[in-house]
Design a protein around this motif. Structure first.
Motif, PDB file in Angstrom:
ATOM      1  N   GLN A   4       0.848  -1.189   0.000  1.00 46.07           N
ATOM      2  CA  GLN A   4       0.000   0.000   0.000  1.00 46.07           C
ATOM      3  C   GLN A   4       0.888   1.245   0.000  1.00 46.07           C
ATOM      4  O   GLN A   4       1.188   1.801   1.058  1.00 46.07           O
ATOM      5  CB  GLN A   4      -0.922  -0.002   1.220  1.00 46.07           C
ATOM      6  N   PRO A   5       1.303   1.672  -1.204  1.00 44.65           N
ATOM      7  CA  PRO A   5       2.156   2.861  -1.281  1.00 44.65           C
ATOM      8  C   PRO A   5       1.479   4.059  -0.603  1.00 44.65           C
ATOM      9  O   PRO A   5       0.279   4.248  -0.695  1.00 44.65           O
ATOM     10  CB  PRO A   5       2.299   3.104  -2.785  1.00 44.65           C
ATOM     11  N   GLY A   6       2.285   4.817   0.120  1.00 47.96           N
ATOM     12  CA  GLY A   6       1.751   5.984   0.804  1.00 47.96           C
ATOM     13  C   GLY A   6       1.096   5.695   2.147  1.00 47.96           C
ATOM     14  O   GLY A   6       0.461   6.570   2.729  1.00 47.96           O
ATOM     15  N   HIS A   7       1.219   4.478   2.652  1.00 48.71           N
ATOM     16  CA  HIS A   7       0.629   4.101   3.953  1.00 48.71           C
ATOM     17  C   HIS A   7       1.192   5.041   5.014  1.00 48.71           C
ATOM     18  O   HIS A   7       2.403   5.017   5.317  1.00 48.71           O
ATOM     19  CB  HIS A   7       0.955   2.641   4.253  1.00 48.71           C
ATOM     20  N   GLY A   8       0.353   5.859   5.595  1.00 47.08           N
ATOM     21  CA  GLY A   8       0.782   6.904   6.519  1.00 47.08           C
ATOM     22  C   GLY A   8       1.536   6.409   7.739  1.00 47.08           C
ATOM     23  O   GLY A   8       2.579   6.954   8.096  1.00 47.08           O
ATOM     24  N   ASN A   9       1.004   5.393   8.398  1.00 46.26           N
ATOM     25  CA  ASN A   9       1.660   4.892   9.609  1.00 46.26           C
ATOM     26  C   ASN A   9       3.016   4.287   9.296  1.00 46.26           C
ATOM     27  O   ASN A   9       3.978   4.482  10.035  1.00 46.26           O
ATOM     28  CB  ASN A   9       0.773   3.874  10.333  1.00 46.26           C
ATOM     29  N   ALA A  10       3.104   3.540   8.204  1.00 49.63           N
ATOM     30  CA  ALA A  10       4.388   2.923   7.843  1.00 49.63           C
ATOM     31  C   ALA A  10       5.404   4.000   7.501  1.00 49.63           C
ATOM     32  O   ALA A  10       6.569   3.924   7.936  1.00 49.63           O
ATOM     33  CB  ALA A  10       4.197   1.949   6.683  1.00 49.63           C
TER      34      ALA A  10
END
Length: 180
Positions: free
Chosen positions: A170-176
């Protein structure tokens, strides 16, 4: 089609769309007619949890359990609300109850792993989350949780690898991104 069915369907649709106010309104109408409606109580608990109100969610899930018994999905939702409220020991116990009934329940594994990690048992939490990832290797939230638990456990290279894997799923995953 009954009014109750229509309202429950509308609530589920609103919940799926992220419209918590509309979901809550429909569910309150269901519960006006039948205050013990299990679906209404359960869904209202989910609305409260998603609204960041874990204490009301806990009370609603406990009502459902008291009336209808311990079912894996109810226990998993209760465990998640307890975890959100910072009640890690209770969250661990309820997640384990859910897993006793349904051993491969991803939601309960995720909550258990996170609660263990935040309760000072990061290595055990990471092991639980690794088993969840083995069941659902395509699940970005599980990988994110695994990365967090590994980080808490001090296993930084493994944590970075797990968090980078989140971004492949999931590109752009905020938490990661934030955790990296």
């Amino acid at each position: 089609m009954s009014d109750r069915h229509t309202l429950i369907t509308a609530a589920k649709s609103a919940l799926g769309a992220g419209n918590l106010a509309a979901a809550e309104s429909a569910l309150r109408r269901v519960l006006q007619t039948d205050p013990a409606d299990g679906d209404g109580l359960m869904l209202l608990g989910i609305v409260a949890a998603r609204a960041g109100k874990p204490e009301p969610a806990i009370m609603l899930f406990e009502q459902v359990i008291a009336r209808y018994g311990e079912q894996p999905s109810i226990l998993a939702n209760l465990a998640a609300a307890l975890h959100s409220a910072g009640r890690h020991g209770d969250a661990i116990a309820r997640a384990r109850q859910a897993l006793h009934l349904l051993p491969a329940m991803i939601e309960a594994l995720n909550t258990l792993g996170n609660a263990l990690a935040e309760a000072g048992q990061a290595a055990e939490g990471a092991a639980v989350l690794a088993s969840a990832v083995a069941l659902r290797p395509d699940h970005p939230e599980l990988w994110n949780s695994l990365g967090s638990a590994l980080g808490i456990a001090g296993r930084i290279p493994a944590a970075v690898a797990a968090l980078r894997h989140v971004l492949t799923l999931q590109p752009g995953h905020g938490n990661a991104l934030s955790s990296l």
